[in-house]
Design a protein around this motif. Structure first.
Motif, PDB file in Angstrom:
ATOM      1  N   ASN A  77       0.828  -1.202   0.000  1.00  0.00           N
ATOM      2  CA  ASN A  77       0.000   0.000   0.000  1.00  0.00           C
ATOM      3  C   ASN A  77       0.868   1.259   0.000  1.00  0.00           C
ATOM      4  O   ASN A  77       0.596   2.218  -0.737  1.00  0.00           O
ATOM      5  CB  ASN A  77      -0.923   0.006   1.215  1.00  0.00           C
ATOM      6  CG  ASN A  77      -1.900   1.167   1.195  1.00  0.00           C
ATOM      7  OD1 ASN A  77      -2.596   1.387   0.201  1.00  0.00           O
ATOM      8  ND2 ASN A  77      -1.949   1.918   2.287  1.00  0.00           N
ATOM      9  N   LYS A  81       1.457   4.379  -2.926  1.00  0.00           N
ATOM     10  CA  LYS A  81       1.446   5.812  -2.656  1.00  0.00           C
ATOM     11  C   LYS A  81       2.728   6.463  -3.161  1.00  0.00           C
ATOM     12  O   LYS A  81       2.715   7.589  -3.672  1.00  0.00           O
ATOM     13  CB  LYS A  81       1.264   6.066  -1.163  1.00  0.00           C
ATOM     14  CG  LYS A  81      -0.127   5.716  -0.643  1.00  0.00           C
ATOM     15  CD  LYS A  81      -0.255   6.016   0.840  1.00  0.00           C
ATOM     16  CE  LYS A  81      -1.657   5.683   1.336  1.00  0.00           C
ATOM     17  NZ  LYS A  81      -1.794   5.939   2.797  1.00  0.00           N
ATOM     18  N   SER A  84       2.599   7.127  -6.829  1.00  0.00           N
ATOM     19  CA  SER A  84       1.757   8.255  -7.210  1.00  0.00           C
ATOM     20  C   SER A  84       2.542   9.561  -7.249  1.00  0.00           C
ATOM     21  O   SER A  84       2.074  10.551  -7.802  1.00  0.00           O
ATOM     22  CB  SER A  84       0.575   8.397  -6.244  1.00  0.00           C
ATOM     23  OG  SER A  84       1.009   8.869  -4.980  1.00  0.00           O
TER      24      SER A  84
END
Length: 256
Positions: A77, A81, A84
């Motif tokens: 996870n 991020k 991104s």
């Protein structure tokens, strides 16, 4: 005067393949908003350097810090991020043949960021305009574009989400000198427009000097020289001199 925390830093990074240290205690950093180009011979670890920073490879030792925080060993996870915040122009553009150009450019917007197709297409067309591709290109397929146009589309995909960090992997490979010069200028323009931190790897010295604020030479898994792009042709470092002049004889040849 307070020292600025590097946007991206490799600290004592080691990565081995079959017992050979491709990165051997690598120490390297890039300041926020700066463009660093890594040069060096084939097999010296340039691609591995950026793959470790992107989380695609995990080093055996050392830290890789983004804004001072170690990103080695992140959860899935957390790694998403991290992605991104990053844009990448891959060698050869790496477009998906079955997708239209706008779908390629908007791939992350559609598949990771949850942006609707209408908005994603509008943002893709805007990004294409930034790299000087007409809106009519958006609905074409990669096979209908020249190599230079594919590279521009790849650049549009890298910048569409306005990333904090941009990676460029051999951005001018396979292009003629005139097209390569145009791509170099586009990359330089977009890095400055976005204010992004950029890390590039290349064999193309003209590209290195156009894209980079600084240039670092990687050899035997370590940085053996670093300086302003303007110093590339004036440094007396023997490794750099041999590389720039393309000579077979010298410390690089002796080290092989």
């Amino acid at each position: 005067m307070t020292d600025v925390t590097p946007k991206l830093a490799w600290k004592g990074v080691t990565k081995r393949f079959d017992g050979r240290a491709v990165l051997d205690g690598l120490d390297l950093s890039v300041a926020p908003g700066k463009s660093l180009v890594i040069i060096g011979g084939s097999g010296q670890g340039k691609s591995v350097t950026i793959k470790t920073a992107m989380g695609l490879m995990r080093p055996e030792a050392g830290k890789i810090e983004l804004d001072g925080k170690n990103v080695v060993g992140l959860s899935e996870n957390a790694r998403r991020k991290l992605f991104s915040r990053i844009g990448v122009l891959f060698q050869g553009a790496a477009l998906f043949d079955s997708l239209t150009i706008w779908e390629n450019v908007a791939f992350r917007l559609l598949n990771a960021d949850g942006v609707g197709r209408s908005e994603a297409k509008a943002r893709a067309v805007e990004a294409l305009d930034q790299v000087r591709l007409a809106p009519s290109v958006a609905d074409r397929f990669p096979s209908e574009l020249s190599g230079g146009m594919q590279k521009r589309a790849g650049l549009a995909r890298a910048i569409v989400a306005q990333p904090e960090i941009l990676f460029f992997d051999e951005p001018t490979t396979g292009l003629d000198p005139i097209t390569a010069a145009a791509i170099n200028q586009l990359i330089s323009d977009q890095v400055r427009r976005l204010g992004s931190t950029a890390v590039s790897i290349t064999h193309d010295l003209a590209s290195a000097q156009t894209i980079g604020d600084e240039i670092a030479m990687l050899h035997d898994g370590k940085i053996i020289w670093r300086g302003p792009a303007a110093d590339l042709h004036t440094t007396d470092n023997p490794y750099v001199r041999q590389f720039v002049e393309g000579r077979a004889e010298g410390p690089i040849a002796h080290a092989v």
